[in-house]
Write a protein that holds these residues in place. Structure first.
Motif, mmCIF file in Angstrom:
data_model
loop_
_atom_site.group_PDB
_atom_site.id
_atom_site.type_symbol
_atom_site.label_atom_id
_atom_site.label_comp_id
_atom_site.label_asym_id
_atom_site.label_seq_id
_atom_site.Cartn_x
_atom_site.Cartn_y
_atom_site.Cartn_z
ATOM 1 N N LEU A 115 8.261 -2.708 -9.952
ATOM 2 C CA LEU A 115 8.094 -3.737 -8.866
ATOM 3 C C LEU A 115 6.745 -4.465 -9.278
ATOM 4 O O LEU A 115 6.569 -5.808 -9.037
ATOM 5 N N ARG A 116 5.746 -3.871 -9.395
ATOM 6 C CA ARG A 116 4.363 -4.165 -10.001
ATOM 7 C C ARG A 116 3.828 -3.632 -10.936
ATOM 8 O O ARG A 116 3.554 -2.289 -10.924
ATOM 9 N N PRO A 117 3.043 -4.156 -11.840
ATOM 10 C CA PRO A 117 2.146 -3.520 -12.647
ATOM 11 C C PRO A 117 0.904 -3.106 -12.117
ATOM 12 O O PRO A 117 0.748 -3.211 -10.806
ATOM 13 N N THR A 118 0.136 -2.073 -12.480
ATOM 14 C CA THR A 118 -0.868 -1.331 -11.977
ATOM 15 C C THR A 118 -1.827 -1.058 -13.008
ATOM 16 O O THR A 118 -1.783 -1.204 -14.234
ATOM 17 N N ILE A 119 -3.155 -0.781 -12.665
ATOM 18 C CA ILE A 119 -4.368 -0.423 -13.543
ATOM 19 C C ILE A 119 -4.784 0.999 -13.056
ATOM 20 O O ILE A 119 -4.665 1.158 -11.821
ATOM 21 N N LEU A 134 -4.691 5.995 -9.892
ATOM 22 C CA LEU A 134 -4.270 4.410 -9.807
ATOM 23 C C LEU A 134 -3.407 4.234 -8.480
ATOM 24 O O LEU A 134 -2.909 5.255 -7.508
ATOM 25 N N ASP A 135 -3.529 3.051 -8.021
ATOM 26 C CA ASP A 135 -4.149 1.745 -8.482
ATOM 27 C C ASP A 135 -5.546 1.768 -8.426
ATOM 28 O O ASP A 135 -6.167 2.160 -7.288
ATOM 29 N N VAL A 136 -6.425 0.971 -9.001
ATOM 30 C CA VAL A 136 -7.711 0.839 -8.860
ATOM 31 C C VAL A 136 -8.116 -0.633 -8.728
ATOM 32 O O VAL A 136 -9.303 -0.877 -9.044
ATOM 33 N N GLY A 137 -7.486 -1.571 -8.219
ATOM 34 C CA GLY A 137 -7.982 -2.819 -7.836
ATOM 35 C C GLY A 137 -7.004 -3.949 -8.154
ATOM 36 O O GLY A 137 -7.151 -5.107 -7.644
ATOM 37 N N LEU A 138 -5.738 -3.742 -8.932
ATOM 38 C CA LEU A 138 -4.580 -4.871 -9.330
ATOM 39 C C LEU A 138 -4.092 -5.259 -7.962
ATOM 40 O O LEU A 138 -3.732 -6.242 -7.646
ATOM 41 N N ASN A 139 -3.783 -4.184 -7.066
ATOM 42 C CA ASN A 139 -2.608 -4.274 -5.827
ATOM 43 C C ASN A 139 -3.568 -3.819 -4.698
ATOM 44 O O ASN A 139 -3.626 -2.613 -4.314
ATOM 45 N N SER A 140 -4.316 -4.600 -4.012
ATOM 46 C CA SER A 140 -4.935 -4.078 -2.900
ATOM 47 C C SER A 140 -4.038 -3.702 -1.673
ATOM 48 O O SER A 140 -4.554 -2.803 -1.142
ATOM 49 N N ASP A 141 -3.024 -4.375 -1.560
ATOM 50 C CA ASP A 141 -2.000 -4.060 -0.460
ATOM 51 C C ASP A 141 -0.689 -3.536 -1.371
ATOM 52 O O ASP A 141 -0.087 -4.070 -2.032
ATOM 53 N N CYS A 142 -0.278 -2.227 -0.963
ATOM 54 C CA CYS A 142 0.895 -1.948 -1.654
ATOM 55 C C CYS A 142 1.776 -1.352 -0.589
ATOM 56 O O CYS A 142 1.872 -1.339 0.555
ATOM 57 N N LYS A 143 3.297 -1.218 -1.316
ATOM 58 C CA LYS A 143 4.341 -0.940 -0.544
ATOM 59 C C LYS A 143 4.586 0.756 -1.139
ATOM 60 O O LYS A 143 4.352 1.136 -2.027
ATOM 61 N N PRO A 144 5.369 1.334 -0.123
ATOM 62 C CA PRO A 144 5.453 2.857 -0.422
ATOM 63 C C PRO A 144 6.269 3.134 -1.863
ATOM 64 O O PRO A 144 6.058 3.889 -2.715
ATOM 65 N N CYS A 219 -2.909 5.540 -4.938
ATOM 66 C CA CYS A 219 -3.292 5.148 -3.804
ATOM 67 C C CYS A 219 -3.136 3.730 -3.916
ATOM 68 O O CYS A 219 -2.938 3.103 -4.981
ATOM 69 N N ASP A 220 -3.542 2.921 -2.828
ATOM 70 C CA ASP A 220 -3.623 1.483 -2.991
ATOM 71 C C ASP A 220 -4.701 1.011 -3.705
ATOM 72 O O ASP A 220 -5.663 1.766 -3.754
ATOM 73 N N GLY A 221 -4.759 -0.198 -4.215
ATOM 74 C CA GLY A 221 -5.661 -0.812 -5.007
ATOM 75 C C GLY A 221 -7.060 -0.802 -4.223
ATOM 76 O O GLY A 221 -8.124 -0.670 -4.939
ATOM 77 N N PHE A 222 -7.286 -1.077 -3.062
ATOM 78 C CA PHE A 222 -8.477 -1.262 -2.353
ATOM 79 C C PHE A 222 -9.107 0.090 -2.469
ATOM 80 O O PHE A 222 -10.172 0.137 -2.481
ATOM 81 N N THR A 223 -8.410 1.065 -2.034
ATOM 82 C CA THR A 223 -9.152 2.409 -1.964
ATOM 83 C C THR A 223 -9.506 2.824 -3.180
ATOM 84 O O THR A 223 -10.609 3.340 -3.380
ATOM 85 N N GLY A 224 -8.474 2.607 -4.144
ATOM 86 C CA GLY A 224 -8.791 3.153 -5.608
ATOM 87 C C GLY A 224 -10.037 2.291 -6.142
ATOM 88 O O GLY A 224 -10.862 3.024 -6.968
ATOM 89 N N ASN A 225 -10.092 1.254 -5.983
ATOM 90 C CA ASN A 225 -11.467 0.332 -6.350
ATOM 91 C C ASN A 225 -12.593 0.808 -5.835
ATOM 92 O O ASN A 225 -13.752 0.914 -6.827
ATOM 93 N N ILE A 226 -12.639 1.370 -4.923
ATOM 94 C CA ILE A 226 -13.920 1.705 -4.095
ATOM 95 C C ILE A 226 -14.311 3.023 -4.743
ATOM 96 O O ILE A 226 -15.273 3.346 -5.140
ATOM 97 N N ILE A 227 -13.298 3.828 -4.916
ATOM 98 C CA ILE A 227 -13.554 5.206 -5.569
ATOM 99 C C ILE A 227 -14.117 5.105 -7.013
ATOM 100 O O ILE A 227 -14.998 5.599 -7.564
ATOM 101 N N LEU A 228 -13.398 4.100 -7.739
ATOM 102 C CA LEU A 228 -14.073 3.730 -9.041
ATOM 103 C C LEU A 228 -15.319 3.251 -9.022
ATOM 104 O O LEU A 228 -16.226 3.841 -10.215
#
Length: 301
Positions: A115-119, A134-144, A219-228
């Motif tokens: 559905l969507r690539p990820t980082i 993952l994800d750590v910033g590519l998809n800030s909002d995610c679907k289950p 996790c969603d990319g918003f949360t993951g990027n903050i952790i990164l």
């Protein structure tokens, strides 16, 4: 040409890699006027690379989509064209992150069923092991459904590239109980639990990220990027305060090279803007391993 320390550190990283892998052949993209003298100065073996002159550079502050469209002769634009037309096997850059992500999404189609690539990012565990977030910033909002696929792709990457046998997958949440979390977490949990391709072990909390509770955490990319970014700061703080400890040294991003984009047909690795030669060397090594293992093709659904 991308990155704060380009092109010197990229050239030094190439030299470091070729010294260990003389059978390899690299394709280097950049402004000939700036790069050619550096190639000569660092005595790179002429037969080990092909140089392609790309006179334009996408700067870090530029809008990625607009820059890719208007700067067709930039190293990033040319690199993705070569990758999409099978002229190269993998593409690496420490340049404009947004342009690298846009190029990955639009020059290379997602793998079948994705559905969507990820980082992702490597998480150093306190017991000496390695985890993947993952994800750590590519998809800030995610679907289950996307988190479910991220867990599967992350598990394949962890087993194939990181050498973790039957990796434990977990959902990052605000509690261990199945009913905890926001709507995304509550909807993702049953999908992960019922996925036969996963070794799903349930929820993990923020305090578990650096512990040996799971190998792949989604996790969603918003949360993951903050952790990164928080993890990156740990290394910076220890350096500033003169704390020399093997564990905190593992938070140095250069040890891992860069971040691969998962869920596309070919390896694309995005480096940190301040990458030095060690990071470039490790990015090339990672790309080589991804090519040889065929890890990307294993992620098709």
């Amino acid at each position: 040409m991308g990155g704060d320390l380009a092109p010197l550190e990229a050239v030094k990283g190439v030299r470091q890699y070729l010294a260990q892998s003389p059978e390899a052949h690299l394709l280097l993209l950049g402004d000939e006027a700036q790069v050619a003298p550096l190639l000569a100065e660092h005595d790179l073996p002429a037969g080990a690379y092909t140089f392609v002159h790309t006179p334009q550079v996408i700067d870090m502050h530029e809008h990625p989509t607009k820059a890719l469209r208007e700067k067709q002769r930039s190293s990033i634009a040319v690199g993705f064209h070569l990758l999409a037309t099978d002229k190269i096997d993998a593409f690496i850059s420490a340049g404009n992150t947004g342009a690298m992500l846009v190029g990955s999404l639009y020059s290379l189609k997602p793998l079948e069923g994705i559905l969507r690539p990820t980082i992702s990012t490597i998480i150093p565990k306190e017991n000496g092991g390695t985890g993947l977030l993952l994800d750590v910033g590519l998809n800030s909002d995610c679907k289950p459904e996307q988190l479910n696929q991220f867990a599967r792709m992350g598990s394949i990457y962890a087993e194939t590239i990181l050498g973790i046998e039957n990796p434990r997958a977990a959902l990052l949440n605000i509690g261990e109980e199945e009913s905890k979390g926001n709507l995304l977490a509550q909807a993702a949990y049953p999908l992960l639990k019922s996925n036969p391709a996963l070794n799903f072990t349930g929820n993990v909390e923020g305090r578990d990220i650096l512990l040996n509770r799971a190998d792949v955490m989604v996790c969603d990319g918003f949360t993951g990027n903050i952790i990164l970014k928080l993890c990156e700061s740990l290394f910076g703080i220890t350096q500033q305060k003169g704390i020399d400890h093997d564990y905190f040294q593992r938070f140095n991003f250069e040890n891992y090279g860069g971040t691969p984009v998962l869920g596309i047909s070919k390896p694309v690795i995005i480096g940190h803007g301040i990458s030095r030669e060690h990071a470039f060397h490790n990015m090339i090594l990672l790309a080589q391993k991804m090519i040889y293992t065929g890890v990307m093709q294993q992620m098709s659904i």
